[in-house]
Design a protein around this motif. Structure first.
Motif, PDB file in Angstrom:
ATOM      1  N   ASP A 256      26.196  58.643  38.161  1.00  0.00           N
ATOM      2  CA  ASP A 256      27.481  58.865  39.553  1.00  0.00           C
ATOM      3  C   ASP A 256      27.380  57.562  40.233  1.00  0.00           C
ATOM      4  N   ASP A 257      25.689  56.619  40.586  1.00  0.00           N
ATOM      5  CA  ASP A 257      25.767  56.364  42.139  1.00  0.00           C
ATOM      6  C   ASP A 257      25.621  55.036  41.627  1.00  0.00           C
ATOM      7  N   GLY A 258      27.202  54.871  41.560  1.00  0.00           N
ATOM      8  CA  GLY A 258      27.224  52.521  41.916  1.00  0.00           C
ATOM      9  C   GLY A 258      28.924  52.422  42.036  1.00  0.00           C
ATOM     10  N   TYR A 259      29.419  51.225  41.676  1.00  0.00           N
ATOM     11  CA  TYR A 259      30.646  51.299  41.694  1.00  0.00           C
ATOM     12  C   TYR A 259      31.298  51.032  40.941  1.00  0.00           C
ATOM     13  N   LEU A 260      33.090  50.594  40.593  1.00  0.00           N
ATOM     14  CA  LEU A 260      33.773  50.136  40.030  1.00  0.00           C
ATOM     15  C   LEU A 260      34.209  49.094  39.848  1.00  0.00           C
ATOM     16  N   VAL A 261      34.493  47.970  39.219  1.00  0.00           N
ATOM     17  CA  VAL A 261      35.252  46.760  39.886  1.00  0.00           C
ATOM     18  C   VAL A 261      36.093  46.361  38.647  1.00  0.00           C
TER      19      VAL A 261
ATOM     20  N   ALA B  67      37.837  48.887  33.789  1.00  0.00           N
ATOM     21  CA  ALA B  67      36.766  48.722  35.123  1.00  0.00           C
ATOM     22  C   ALA B  67      35.439  49.019  34.656  1.00  0.00           C
ATOM     23  N   PRO B  68      34.206  48.443  34.297  1.00  0.00           N
ATOM     24  CA  PRO B  68      32.906  48.254  34.498  1.00  0.00           C
ATOM     25  C   PRO B  68      32.508  49.443  34.745  1.00  0.00           C
ATOM     26  N   PHE B  69      31.345  49.824  34.784  1.00  0.00           N
ATOM     27  CA  PHE B  69      30.663  50.907  35.388  1.00  0.00           C
ATOM     28  C   PHE B  69      29.309  49.778  36.593  1.00  0.00           C
ATOM     29  N   ILE B  70      29.050  49.475  37.526  1.00  0.00           N
ATOM     30  CA  ILE B  70      27.587  49.078  38.371  1.00  0.00           C
ATOM     31  C   ILE B  70      26.315  50.381  38.511  1.00  0.00           C
ATOM     32  N   PRO B  71      25.663  49.383  38.445  1.00  0.00           N
ATOM     33  CA  PRO B  71      24.713  51.434  39.277  1.00  0.00           C
ATOM     34  C   PRO B  71      23.963  50.177  40.498  1.00  0.00           C
ATOM     35  N   ARG B  72      23.686  51.532  41.608  1.00  0.00           N
ATOM     36  CA  ARG B  72      23.857  51.313  42.669  1.00  0.00           C
ATOM     37  C   ARG B  72      22.117  50.415  42.812  1.00  0.00           C
ATOM     38  N   LYS B  73      21.743  49.867  43.355  1.00  0.00           N
ATOM     39  CA  LYS B  73      19.835  50.153  43.607  1.00  0.00           C
ATOM     40  C   LYS B  73      19.439  51.260  43.881  1.00  0.00           C
TER      41      LYS B  73
END
Length: 496
Positions: free
Chosen positions: A431-436, A419-425
């Motif tokens: 850790d302000d973002g998402y895992l997919v 599950a890569p980490f996606i930084p939120r805009k």
């Protein structure tokens, strides 16, 4: 759901009861391009890019025994922009894949078989197998780079269309292993390879324009099986692990069984990013095998490296199975080789080594915010496995400063991916973002993609996006940042 394209690949694979050709590992043979996907919840509008997963997906009836890592590389991609999503999956058109499609049959045997059974010369460290480019996937200079665990050519692909653009022209004769590393701060790609000929390992650096700018030996005592590397802002870390091909069997041309030197130390080679053989500092640590590292960073005189320490690299066969099948299954099972999140400290001034577990649970396949790669990071996201199988059952988030952790199970008979980490805009914290993660649900025989708020993984997915088919399980995944990909394409267009 709107299907824009649907293409079925020619195959010769026949049905059999092999555990890694059925269930969640049942191969796919159809390539899709789909939009207007069904969504449960709301797709976040503050992420922009592509989630890409590599899978081992065999097409031809194997010559001899099949191992899941022999399968052809197939990428699955879900792109996000302004709350809209689009799905594609495509086989990587490796040279081996194209030749076998033309022949209508397998031309190379897998790595556990007699080399003489391959019908044409192969690739990589073994030499008789196909470079399926089915292991790892990263994004460098705006393009996907897929790689093979036993070293190969390295294939470039478009992250949005998944079109195979060809092999890397800078790859040395010894090839490139899986798990090259991208330093987002500099745009450089760091890589290594290994072989059965002295000096047995090399390390190199490719610049942000995809030009090879550094290549040097990192000599080993003999043929070894390193699988990953790590880096800090100024140093690269490679390893000599006491788990490798059995020397006597290797003389006979066989690459199984492997050998574990349980009294041999694990040796770490630390060298400056552009250093040479003479600059290497070797450090010795407890015997183990490590499939994957997390982050590494510098702290005063110390280099600190996090990864997954195997307490039992050569596990006994899983009980209640025929011995050979039980051994095969154990070699793929995290709970058999007991991988634990672990930390190593290497003091460049005194030469001292210190190491310890960060968690006593069996975990592997970790990710973190890649904007912090090579620098101190606070959060890590690991997976745990389904007992007896190479299947991921959930995610654990670690706060490496406080020692706290939080868990997200995928659910009964639901198996996910790295599950890569996606930084939120406009992210405000690490850790302000998402895992997919792509999910294969064996209760409903379908697949989806979940998006999870990384700050609160225990709340469950913020949305679940359903795919047009059930996808085969696999290994590694990555995130391609949309603005970075578009900027790289614009630069390439201007330079033409």
């Amino acid at each position: 759901m709107k299907i824009l394209e649907k293409h079925k690949i020619k195959k010769s694979l026949k049905f059999n009861m092999h555990p890694y050709l059925n269930g969640a590992w049942k191969p796919n043979f159809t390539e899709y391009h789909a939009t207007e996907l069904k969504v449960k919840g709301t797709v976040p509008k503050d992420i922009d890019g592509v989630y890409i997963r590599n899978t081992e997906n065999p097409v031809q009836q194997p010559i001899g025994h099949y191992h899941p890592f022999d399968g052809d590389g197939m990428l699955h991609a879900l792109s996000f922009k302004d709350g809209q999503v689009e799905y594609r999956n495509k086989f990587i058109r490796t040279n081996g894949f194209v030749e076998e499609q033309a022949a209508g049959e397998a031309l190379w045997t897998g790595f556990v078989n007699n080399p003489a059974k391959s019908k044409r010369p192969g690739w990589g460290t073994i030499g008789h197998v196909k470079d399926a480019s089915s292991t790892d996937v990263v994004v460098h200079n705006g393009q996907v780079l897929s790689t093979f665990w036993q070293c190969g050519e390295g294939y470039r692909l478009d992250p949005y269309t998944l079109e195979t653009l060809g092999t890397e022209n800078w790859v040395p004769e010894e090839g490139i292993s899986a798990h090259p590393k991208v330093d987002e701060r500099t745009g450089e790609l760091l890589f290594f390879n290994y072989s059965k000929q002295a000096p047995y390992q090399h390390y190199g650096v490719v610049d942000k324009h995809n030009k090879l700018i550094h290549y040097t030996p990192v000599p080993l005592p003999g043929p070894r099986l390193p699988h990953d590397m790590a880096f800090t802002e100024n140093y690269s870390i490679l390893v000599d692990l006491p788990f490798y091909w059995n020397p006597e069997k290797l003389k006979q041309g066989w690459h199984i069984p492997t050998y574990y030197g349980k009294t041999q130390p694990t040796r770490f080679a630390i060298l400056p990013r552009y250093g040479t053989e003479k600059d290497i500092r070797w450090f010795e640590a407890d015997p183990t095998y490590v499939l994957h590292w997390n982050n590494a960073y510098e702290d005063g005189d110390e280099i600190i490296v996090d990864g997954y320490f195997q307490e039992n690299p050569d596990p006994d066969p899983i009980p209640n199975m025929p011995k050979l099948m039980g051994k095969f299954m154990a070699s793929l099972d995290q709970r058999s080789f007991k991988s634990k999140l672990h930390r190593w400290h290497f003091n460049l001034k005194t030469g001292a080594v210190r190491e310890y577990h960060l968690d006593d649970r069996v975990l592997e396949f970790g990710t973190f915010n890649q904007q912090y790669a090579g620098r101190k990071s606070r959060y890590s996201y690991s997976t745990w496995s389904h007992p007896g199988w190479f299947l991921f059952s959930g995610i654990v988030k670690h706060d490496l400063e406080t020692g706290e952790s939080w868990s997200l199970p995928f659910g009964k008979k639901r198996f996910g991916s790295e599950a890569p980490f996606i930084p939120r805009k406009d992210a405000k914290s690490e850790d302000d973002g998402y895992l997919v993660s792509f999910i294969t649900d064996m209760r409903w025989r379908r697949s989806s993609c979940i998006v999870v708020d990384a700050k609160n993984i225990e709340a469950g997915p913020v949305c679940e996006i359903f795919l047009p088919h059930r996808i085969c399980s696999g290994t590694h995944a990555t995130w391609a940042d949309g603005p970075a990909v578009r900027a790289a394409k614009a630069t390439e267009t201007r330079s033409r």
